[in-house]
Design an enzyme around this catalytic site. Structure first.
Site, PDB file in Angstrom:
ATOM      1  N   GLN A 136     -42.792  43.636   3.244  1.00  0.00           N
ATOM      2  CA  GLN A 136     -41.557  44.173   2.673  1.00  0.00           C
ATOM      3  C   GLN A 136     -40.969  43.220   1.634  1.00  0.00           C
ATOM      4  OE1 GLN A 136     -39.426  44.645   6.348  1.00  0.00           O
ATOM      5  NE2 GLN A 136     -40.078  42.629   7.022  1.00  0.00           N
ATOM      6  N   ASP A 144     -34.039  37.758  11.691  1.00  0.00           N
ATOM      7  CA  ASP A 144     -32.900  37.039  11.101  1.00  0.00           C
ATOM      8  C   ASP A 144     -32.270  36.078  12.104  1.00  0.00           C
ATOM      9  OD1 ASP A 144     -30.534  38.635  12.454  1.00  0.00           O
ATOM     10  OD2 ASP A 144     -31.995  40.097  11.783  1.00  0.00           O
ATOM     11  N   GLU A 178     -41.307  39.100  16.160  1.00  0.00           N
ATOM     12  CA  GLU A 178     -40.990  39.550  14.790  1.00  0.00           C
ATOM     13  C   GLU A 178     -42.298  39.657  14.012  1.00  0.00           C
ATOM     14  OE1 GLU A 178     -38.308  40.390  12.526  1.00  0.00           O
ATOM     15  OE2 GLU A 178     -40.090  40.561  11.266  1.00  0.00           O
ATOM     16  N   ASP A 218     -46.752  42.154  15.654  1.00  0.00           N
ATOM     17  CA  ASP A 218     -46.239  43.517  15.733  1.00  0.00           C
ATOM     18  C   ASP A 218     -45.840  43.817  17.187  1.00  0.00           C
ATOM     19  OD1 ASP A 218     -45.923  46.328  15.780  1.00  0.00           O
ATOM     20  OD2 ASP A 218     -47.338  46.546  14.127  1.00  0.00           O
ATOM     21  N   ASP A 224     -34.488  45.467  17.976  1.00  0.00           N
ATOM     22  CA  ASP A 224     -33.675  45.106  16.805  1.00  0.00           C
ATOM     23  C   ASP A 224     -34.566  45.256  15.576  1.00  0.00           C
ATOM     24  OD1 ASP A 224     -31.731  44.067  15.131  1.00  0.00           O
ATOM     25  OD2 ASP A 224     -32.132  41.994  15.664  1.00  0.00           O
ATOM     26  N   THR A 229     -36.091  47.454  12.015  1.00  0.00           N
ATOM     27  CA  THR A 229     -35.640  48.193  10.842  1.00  0.00           C
ATOM     28  C   THR A 229     -35.565  49.685  11.214  1.00  0.00           C
ATOM     29  OG1 THR A 229     -37.961  47.870  10.232  1.00  0.00           O
ATOM     30  CG2 THR A 229     -36.353  46.683   8.960  1.00  0.00           C
ATOM     31  N   ASP A 230     -34.835  50.473  10.429  1.00  0.00           N
ATOM     32  CA  ASP A 230     -34.615  51.890  10.763  1.00  0.00           C
ATOM     33  C   ASP A 230     -35.920  52.567  11.154  1.00  0.00           C
ATOM     34  OD1 ASP A 230     -31.957  51.774  10.444  1.00  0.00           O
ATOM     35  OD2 ASP A 230     -31.865  52.813   8.516  1.00  0.00           O
TER      36      ASP A 230
HETATM   37  C1  LIG Z   1     -33.899  41.911  10.308  1.00  0.00           C
HETATM   38  S1  LIG Z   1     -33.855  42.774  11.854  1.00  0.00           S
HETATM   39  C2  LIG Z   1     -32.324  43.635  11.638  1.00  0.00           C
HETATM   40  C3  LIG Z   1     -32.329  45.082  11.979  1.00  0.00           C
HETATM   41  C4  LIG Z   1     -30.980  45.686  11.878  1.00  0.00           C
HETATM   42  N1  LIG Z   1     -30.821  46.452  13.016  1.00  0.00           N
HETATM   43  C5  LIG Z   1     -30.852  46.654  10.747  1.00  0.00           C
HETATM   44  O1  LIG Z   1     -31.690  47.547  10.575  1.00  0.00           O
HETATM   45  O2  LIG Z   1     -29.906  46.599  10.027  1.00  0.00           O
HETATM   46  C6  LIG Z   1     -35.199  43.937  11.673  1.00  0.00           C
HETATM   47  C7  LIG Z   1     -36.564  43.258  11.781  1.00  0.00           C
HETATM   48  O3  LIG Z   1     -37.512  44.124  12.399  1.00  0.00           O
HETATM   49  C8  LIG Z   1     -38.775  43.658  11.980  1.00  0.00           C
HETATM   50  N2  LIG Z   1     -39.795  44.650  12.324  1.00  0.00           N
HETATM   51  C9  LIG Z   1     -39.988  45.860  11.762  1.00  0.00           C
HETATM   52  N3  LIG Z   1     -41.044  46.478  12.319  1.00  0.00           N
HETATM   53  C10 LIG Z   1     -41.516  45.638  13.290  1.00  0.00           C
HETATM   54  C11 LIG Z   1     -42.581  45.693  14.219  1.00  0.00           C
HETATM   55  N4  LIG Z   1     -43.408  46.748  14.232  1.00  0.00           N
HETATM   56  N5  LIG Z   1     -42.759  44.672  15.080  1.00  0.00           N
HETATM   57  C12 LIG Z   1     -41.932  43.575  15.056  1.00  0.00           C
HETATM   58  N6  LIG Z   1     -40.924  43.455  14.162  1.00  0.00           N
HETATM   59  C13 LIG Z   1     -40.711  44.463  13.292  1.00  0.00           C
HETATM   60  C14 LIG Z   1     -38.595  43.489  10.471  1.00  0.00           C
HETATM   61  O4  LIG Z   1     -39.591  42.647   9.902  1.00  0.00           O
HETATM   62  C15 LIG Z   1     -37.189  42.892  10.420  1.00  0.00           C
HETATM   63  O5  LIG Z   1     -37.196  41.503  10.265  1.00  0.00           O
END
Ligand SMILES: C[S@@+](CC[C@H](N)C(=O)[O-])C[C@H]1O[C@@H](n2cnc3c(N)ncnc32)[C@H](O)[C@@H]1O
Length: 237
Positions: A30, A82, A102, A131, A150, A152-153
């Site tokens: 990303q 984060d 993460e 992952d 926690d 991403t959407d």
């Molecule tokens: C930074 S946190 C904050 C999320 C917060 N709830 C928001 O959407 O505003 C989201 C993290 O999820 C991680 N992420 C996304 N998909 C993932 C996965 N399949 N396994 C582990 N981490 C993941 C992303 O790399 C990101 O750093």
């Protein structure tokens, strides 16, 4: 970069002026941006979507940590690179051991270098760069008191259809790995975030969560930098 937009399901998008661009990079997963704003302070964006803001991330952190008990000892955070939720969890319960899984190590590095995040240096925190989808099924039973999604959407690397499979697997593996009486919290995005095929994201996630957890609750909260009300789901084993 002069501004970024907060896209809202309601259509009432917000345009946020940027006072200083501190970091921009593209990881294998990303685009990562850190910038200063007068409205929300320092912000982290992933693929142009705001993730955390200095002024109000605590509202979000406390919402996903709503079920955390002082008797809990082991917390798993899926995503959360984060570091804000891990840091707040330790403020609430300093006896915790926190595992953060993460996917993207570059998010962790950006938080350390530009958001002043030090939680990953804390000996109570273990960071696993992997992952969540592949990590969870390997974990043994009764390993955690609580699990927080926690993410991403939409989890990185999964489209909406695969996203359903992702969460279905995450919820069933989470249920298996939680202690009896353990809990899960899931950030479910904006209240009115819709699936491409119709229906709200939160309702779909709630249905998937109910397949693995007997008791499921939903709350709504407003974090100003997210632009509109968002939902949090909780399940108990
Ligand atoms: C930074 S946190 C904050 C999320 C917060 N709830 C928001 O959407 O505003 C989201 C993290 O999820 C991680 N992420 C996304 N998909 C993932 C996965 N399949 N396994 C582990 N981490 C993941 C992303 O790399 C990101 O750093």
């Amino acid at each position: 970069m002069s501004h970024f937009d907060i896209l809202c399901a309601s259509g009432d998008n917000l345009r946020i002026p940027v006072t200083k661009l501190l970091h921009t990079s593209r990881s294998p997963y990303q685009e990562i941006t850190v910038c200063d704003t007068s409205q929300f302070g320092r912000c982290l964006l992933l693929d142009d979507v705001i993730q955390t803001a200095e002024s109000d991330h605590e509202l979000y952190d406390r919402a996903v940590l709503h079920k955390l008990r002082l008797s809990d000892r082991k917390l798993l955070i899926l995503g959360g690179g984060d570091g804000d939720v891990a840091a707040q969890a330790l403020v609430i319960n300093p006896e915790l051991h926190v595992t953060v899984v993460e996917l993207d190590g570059a998010v962790v590095a950006a938080a350390r270098d530009h958001l002043g995040q030090t939680v990953f240096e804390n000996s109570r925190v273990e960071l696993i760069v992997e992952d969540a989808f592949t990590f969870l099924p390997r974990v043994g039973s009764a390993a955690f008191d609580g699990i927080i999604c926690d993410l991403t959407d939409f989890p990185v690397g999964y489209d909406q259809e695969q996203g359903a499979e992702f969460y279905s697997r995450i919820f069933s593996a989470s249920s298996a790995t939680l202690k009896w009486g353990g809990w899960i919290a899931v950030y479910a995005g904006a209240t009115d975030l819709m699936l491409d095929g119709g229906g709200r994201v939160v309702d779909r996630l709630r249905g998937l969560l109910s397949e693995s957890f007997g008791k499921v609750e939903c709350t709504e909260g407003f974090v100003p930098s997210f632009g509109e009300p968002c939902c949090y789901l909780y399940g108990e084993r």
